[in-house]
Every structure is written in structure tokens, then in C-alpha cells.
Scaffold this motif. Structure first.
Motif, PDB file in Angstrom:
ATOM      1  N   THR A  72       0.849  -1.183   0.000  1.00 46.38           N
ATOM      2  CA  THR A  72       0.000   0.000   0.000  1.00 46.38           C
ATOM      3  C   THR A  72       0.884   1.232   0.000  1.00 46.38           C
ATOM      4  O   THR A  72       1.778   1.366   0.831  1.00 46.38           O
ATOM      5  CB  THR A  72      -0.849   0.086   1.288  1.00 46.38           C
ATOM      6  OG1 THR A  72      -0.962  -1.212   1.855  1.00 46.38           O
ATOM      7  CG2 THR A  72      -2.189   0.700   1.010  1.00 46.38           C
ATOM      8  N   VAL A  73       0.638   2.094  -0.937  1.00 37.18           N
ATOM      9  CA  VAL A  73       1.296   3.387  -0.912  1.00 37.18           C
ATOM     10  C   VAL A  73       0.216   4.397  -0.546  1.00 37.18           C
ATOM     11  O   VAL A  73      -0.647   4.710  -1.360  1.00 37.18           O
ATOM     12  CB  VAL A  73       1.926   3.734  -2.270  1.00 37.18           C
ATOM     13  CG1 VAL A  73       2.704   5.049  -2.183  1.00 37.18           C
ATOM     14  CG2 VAL A  73       2.854   2.616  -2.728  1.00 37.18           C
ATOM     15  N   ALA A  74       0.282   4.847   0.698  1.00 38.73           N
ATOM     16  CA  ALA A  74      -0.774   5.732   1.199  1.00 38.73           C
ATOM     17  C   ALA A  74      -0.233   7.130   1.418  1.00 38.73           C
ATOM     18  O   ALA A  74       0.961   7.325   1.658  1.00 38.73           O
ATOM     19  CB  ALA A  74      -1.337   5.181   2.503  1.00 38.73           C
ATOM     20  N   GLY A  75      -1.117   8.108   1.317  1.00 42.13           N
ATOM     21  CA  GLY A  75      -0.748   9.474   1.670  1.00 42.13           C
ATOM     22  C   GLY A  75       0.001  10.225   0.598  1.00 42.13           C
ATOM     23  O   GLY A  75       0.687  11.209   0.876  1.00 42.13           O
ATOM     24  N   LEU A  76      -0.098   9.758  -0.646  1.00 43.53           N
ATOM     25  CA  LEU A  76       0.557  10.494  -1.727  1.00 43.53           C
ATOM     26  C   LEU A  76      -0.097  11.858  -1.891  1.00 43.53           C
ATOM     27  O   LEU A  76      -1.330  11.971  -1.848  1.00 43.53           O
ATOM     28  CB  LEU A  76       0.434   9.714  -3.040  1.00 43.53           C
ATOM     29  CG  LEU A  76       1.254   8.441  -3.158  1.00 43.53           C
ATOM     30  CD1 LEU A  76       0.982   7.774  -4.502  1.00 43.53           C
ATOM     31  CD2 LEU A  76       2.747   8.756  -3.038  1.00 43.53           C
ATOM     32  N   PRO A  77       0.711  12.886  -2.062  1.00 44.13           N
ATOM     33  CA  PRO A  77       0.124  14.213  -2.292  1.00 44.13           C
ATOM     34  C   PRO A  77      -0.564  14.261  -3.650  1.00 44.13           C
ATOM     35  O   PRO A  77      -0.309  13.437  -4.522  1.00 44.13           O
ATOM     36  CB  PRO A  77       1.342  15.143  -2.263  1.00 44.13           C
ATOM     37  CG  PRO A  77       2.520  14.278  -2.514  1.00 44.13           C
ATOM     38  CD  PRO A  77       2.168  12.903  -2.057  1.00 44.13           C
TER      39      PRO A  77
ATOM     40  N   ASP B 199       5.557   4.281  -9.483  1.00 39.78           N
ATOM     41  CA  ASP B 199       6.568   3.223  -9.449  1.00 39.78           C
ATOM     42  C   ASP B 199       7.170   3.114  -8.056  1.00 39.78           C
ATOM     43  O   ASP B 199       7.582   4.126  -7.483  1.00 39.78           O
ATOM     44  CB  ASP B 199       7.713   3.546 -10.418  1.00 39.78           C
ATOM     45  CG  ASP B 199       7.345   3.295 -11.862  1.00 39.78           C
ATOM     46  OD1 ASP B 199       6.370   2.569 -12.109  1.00 39.78           O
ATOM     47  OD2 ASP B 199       8.044   3.827 -12.746  1.00 39.78           O
ATOM     48  N   VAL B 200       7.199   1.906  -7.559  1.00 35.24           N
ATOM     49  CA  VAL B 200       7.933   1.659  -6.314  1.00 35.24           C
ATOM     50  C   VAL B 200       9.092   0.735  -6.653  1.00 35.24           C
ATOM     51  O   VAL B 200       8.894  -0.353  -7.182  1.00 35.24           O
ATOM     52  CB  VAL B 200       7.037   1.019  -5.238  1.00 35.24           C
ATOM     53  CG1 VAL B 200       7.856   0.701  -3.987  1.00 35.24           C
ATOM     54  CG2 VAL B 200       5.864   1.925  -4.904  1.00 35.24           C
TER      55      VAL B 200
ATOM     56  N   PHE C  78       8.625  15.418  -2.902  1.00 34.82           N
ATOM     57  CA  PHE C  78       7.561  15.524  -1.911  1.00 34.82           C
ATOM     58  C   PHE C  78       8.013  14.797  -0.653  1.00 34.82           C
ATOM     59  O   PHE C  78       8.712  13.790  -0.719  1.00 34.82           O
ATOM     60  CB  PHE C  78       6.195  15.064  -2.423  1.00 34.82           C
ATOM     61  CG  PHE C  78       6.070  13.628  -2.808  1.00 34.82           C
ATOM     62  CD1 PHE C  78       6.077  13.252  -4.143  1.00 34.82           C
ATOM     63  CD2 PHE C  78       5.898  12.647  -1.839  1.00 34.82           C
ATOM     64  CE1 PHE C  78       5.939  11.934  -4.501  1.00 34.82           C
ATOM     65  CE2 PHE C  78       5.755  11.313  -2.202  1.00 34.82           C
ATOM     66  CZ  PHE C  78       5.787  10.969  -3.540  1.00 34.82           C
TER      67      PHE C  78
ATOM     68  N   LYS D 253       4.041  12.015   5.160  1.00 35.66           N
ATOM     69  CA  LYS D 253       2.683  11.519   5.034  1.00 35.66           C
ATOM     70  C   LYS D 253       2.612  10.208   4.269  1.00 35.66           C
ATOM     71  O   LYS D 253       1.627   9.499   4.342  1.00 35.66           O
ATOM     72  CB  LYS D 253       1.836  12.581   4.289  1.00 35.66           C
ATOM     73  CG  LYS D 253       1.697  13.916   5.008  1.00 35.66           C
ATOM     74  CD  LYS D 253       0.596  13.886   6.054  1.00 35.66           C
ATOM     75  CE  LYS D 253       0.511  15.196   6.847  1.00 35.66           C
ATOM     76  NZ  LYS D 253       0.299  16.375   5.978  1.00 35.66           N
ATOM     77  N   VAL D 254       3.653   9.928   3.497  1.00 37.40           N
ATOM     78  CA  VAL D 254       3.613   8.743   2.640  1.00 37.40           C
ATOM     79  C   VAL D 254       4.023   7.494   3.407  1.00 37.40           C
ATOM     80  O   VAL D 254       5.030   7.486   4.097  1.00 37.40           O
ATOM     81  CB  VAL D 254       4.543   8.909   1.422  1.00 37.40           C
ATOM     82  CG1 VAL D 254       4.436   7.707   0.513  1.00 37.40           C
ATOM     83  CG2 VAL D 254       4.224  10.187   0.685  1.00 37.40           C
ATOM     84  N   THR D 255       3.196   6.479   3.259  1.00 40.01           N
ATOM     85  CA  THR D 255       3.521   5.198   3.877  1.00 40.01           C
ATOM     86  C   THR D 255       3.579   4.144   2.792  1.00 40.01           C
ATOM     87  O   THR D 255       2.644   4.007   2.008  1.00 40.01           O
ATOM     88  CB  THR D 255       2.412   4.744   4.861  1.00 40.01           C
ATOM     89  OG1 THR D 255       1.664   5.880   5.258  1.00 40.01           O
ATOM     90  CG2 THR D 255       3.001   4.013   6.023  1.00 40.01           C
ATOM     91  N   VAL D 256       4.657   3.438   2.732  1.00 40.43           N
ATOM     92  CA  VAL D 256       4.732   2.277   1.864  1.00 40.43           C
ATOM     93  C   VAL D 256       4.702   1.067   2.781  1.00 40.43           C
ATOM     94  O   VAL D 256       5.678   0.792   3.470  1.00 40.43           O
ATOM     95  CB  VAL D 256       6.011   2.289   1.004  1.00 40.43           C
ATOM     96  CG1 VAL D 256       6.012   1.115   0.058  1.00 40.43           C
ATOM     97  CG2 VAL D 256       6.119   3.596   0.239  1.00 40.43           C
ATOM     98  N   ALA D 257       3.542   0.416   2.806  1.00 45.12           N
ATOM     99  CA  ALA D 257       3.364  -0.700   3.734  1.00 45.12           C
ATOM    100  C   ALA D 257       3.279  -2.011   2.976  1.00 45.12           C
ATOM    101  O   ALA D 257       2.883  -2.052   1.820  1.00 45.12           O
ATOM    102  CB  ALA D 257       2.102  -0.491   4.557  1.00 45.12           C
TER     103      ALA D 257
ATOM    104  N   VAL E 148      10.044   5.889  -4.474  1.00 38.65           N
ATOM    105  CA  VAL E 148       8.674   6.015  -4.977  1.00 38.65           C
ATOM    106  C   VAL E 148       8.672   7.158  -5.976  1.00 38.65           C
ATOM    107  O   VAL E 148       9.051   8.282  -5.641  1.00 38.65           O
ATOM    108  CB  VAL E 148       7.667   6.295  -3.840  1.00 38.65           C
ATOM    109  CG1 VAL E 148       6.267   6.501  -4.418  1.00 38.65           C
ATOM    110  CG2 VAL E 148       7.669   5.158  -2.829  1.00 38.65           C
TER     111      VAL E 148
END
Ligand SMILES: [Mn+2]
Ligand SMILES: [Mn+2]
Ligand SMILES: [Zn+2]
Ligand SMILES: [Zn+2]
Lengths: 139, 139
Positions: free
Chosen positions: A115-120, A132-133, B109, B113-117, B133
Motif C-alpha cells: 500500500t502506498v498511502a498518503g501520496l500528495p 513506481d515503487v 515531496f 505523510k507517505v507510507t509504503v506498507a 517512490v
DNA sequence: CAAGCAGATTAGAATTATTCTAAAAGGTGA
DNA sequence: TCACCTTTTAGAATAATTCTAATCTGCTTG
């Protein structure tokens, strides 16, 4: 006896036409190497060597042309991980990569668990193309 | 009157020595362009043009050498986003990138705030180097 | 099943980014 | 200041990729 049409034998000519590309000998030969068998990450040089081994003559320029066309047609994606080397990736499903920096290997990992969360939000006037990760590791 | 030592005026010679690099004229000139002012993403060609504008003569070979040395010394990081072009990034804090594909711009950025889980464990015998990322957008 | 033609392939030259070579110049510790 | 090792540099070399322009070939038409 009725002619069997096996969906296990992929018809690359049809697939290329569906993508808006003429099924030339070279493109079919390259498609075969690229798409039969599992997902792959190839370089232009590497693919050129492989297709030559199948005794089809394809110039290096055509390999480059074809990879770019396949990418533009959505049959491949291009992954850039190291300066001066592009990998073309036959896996079009949503996934990410391990890159083993010490030996230049690229491996998929599924994006199910990731999960990539919180992207602006993208800058004004732009639309998202892809995220891309790349997980870089070394031996 | 005692000589004032202002920490607002960064001493690049000292900084380079601390990184194990001799503070040559060229390296100091390049460090100035790179590190005074905010964070930057430069290409070798771009940096070369900029340093020439400061009337310091620095060859392109030296720009390449210096960028590679600064990267190896941990003063810069290299970001590869497009085939045939490396960006050198003066922002060494943990962060990620927007890449505007249509005009080749790279923007930071923050990773706050960004989480890579849910990243899988690195392959046997490898250790994690970095997770990149890259959010690709187009105009 | 011809032509005819647009699109594709190719060899080789060209371009671009980057590195190498080897000679001259410069930084530094004594 | 000197000697010595490091750095710089111009230009050549390399590597990846694209371009050029001539030839060829897949497809449509008659
Ligand atoms: Mn390309
Ligand atoms: Mn490098
Ligand atoms: Zn992949
Ligand atoms: Zn950055």
C-alpha cells in the motif's frame, strides 16, 4: 474432423493486429520470444541476442523500434532503474520491482500487499500516469 | 576586533574535507552552485552550464567526476527516472519524487505523510539499500 | 493473383550521455 | 619551498539509442 482452435497456442498475428500493428515476420518473432513463457524483463541487446538464437534475422534497429512500438501500444512497459539501461517489462499487471543493484537484476513483486498511502495530489494541470515503487537491494 | 565566524556562510572547503575530498577550486565552485540556496535536482549538463555562468572554468569531465564523487561521499543522491538522463539530488533527507514526464521536471515531496506498507522481504542474501517512490504525471 | 503503395526493415551513420586516457596543473604535508 | 600524490582537462573512446535513406513486404484493390 473440424479444425481445433486452441487458445493455448497464442496467435501473435491476431494480437499484434488488435494492437494496431502489422504482424510482420520480425514483430511476430519478437512477440514470440517476449510473450510465450512467463513474464519477462528484457533489454534491447538481450532480446536481440535471444531472437537471433531462434534463427530469425532481426536487426538491432528493429528490436528498438519494436520495443518502443509495443510499449506505445500497451503491450509492454518500460522500467528505468539504472543510468544507461532500459528494461522492457512484459508484465502489464499492477506490480512493483526489486532491483538488485549489484548485479542489475529486476524482479517483480505483486502490489496486492503493498500500500502506498498518503501520496500528495499531483501538481496543478497534471494527471497521474503511474506510481513506481522500486526497492533497491544489494548483495 | 575579533573576527566573526558566521555559520550562515557555509565553508565548502571544510565540508568537502569532512567528506574526504580535497577542496579544489572546481569542487568548491560546484559545491557552491549545488548547495547554497535550496535543494536541487541537476543534470551534469545543466550544472556545467550553471558553473560556467559563474565564470569558473570547469570541464564537463570534472563535472561528471565531481557528481559521482559527491554521490559516493554521501553529499548527493542519484535519481534515475528517464532513459539516458540522470538527475543528481542535493536533498538527502528521506523523500520521494514527482516526475513530470512531459517536460522532464522532478519535484520532491516529503515522505512524512507517505507510507509504503507491506513490502515483501528482500531476496535471500541481499540487504535493503533504498526504496524509491516515483509518481509519474503528465501535463 | 497481380500491381501498387504505405508501412516496415535494415546497414550504417549519427547523436547523446558518459567514461577513459594520458599529460599538465594543483593541493598539501613536511 | 618541494616533492608527491591527486585532480583536472581536452579529446578520444564507449555504450545506448535514434536517424537516414534505400530496400523490402504486408495488405488492399482491380
Ligand atoms: Mn525510447
Ligand atoms: Mn555513474
Ligand atoms: Zn515487472
Ligand atoms: Zn529530490
Amino acid at each position: 474432423m473440424v479444425r481445433m482452435i486452441s487458445s493455448a497456442i497464442p496467435d501473435f498475428a491476431v494480437r499484434l493486429r488488435a494492437a494496431g500493428l502489422r504482424p510482420t515476420r520480425q514483430r511476430v518473432a519478437l512477440a514470440r520470444v517476449l510473450f510465450e513463457g512467463g513474464d519477462r524483463h528484457v533489454t534491447a541487446e538481450g532480446l536481440h541476442a535471444e531472437v537471433k538464437a531462434t534463427s530469425h534475422r532481426v536487426s538491432l534497429a528493429t528490436v528498438y523500434n519494436t520495443l518502443n512500438q509495443f510499449r506505445d501500444a500497451g503491450l509492454l512497459r518500460e522500467v528505468v532503474v539504472a543510468p544507461g539501461r532500459s528494461y522492457f517489462d512484459t508484465n502489464m499487471s499492477h506490480h512493483h520491482h526489486f532491483f538488485i543493484e549489484t548485479d542489475g537484476e529486476l524482479h517483480d513483486f505483486p502490489s496486492d500487499k503493498v500500500t502506498v498511502a498518503g501520496l500528495p495530489t499531483p501538481p496543478k494541470g497534471t494527471k497521474l500516469s503511474r506510481v513506481d515503487v522500486i526497492v533497491r537491494v544489494r548483495r
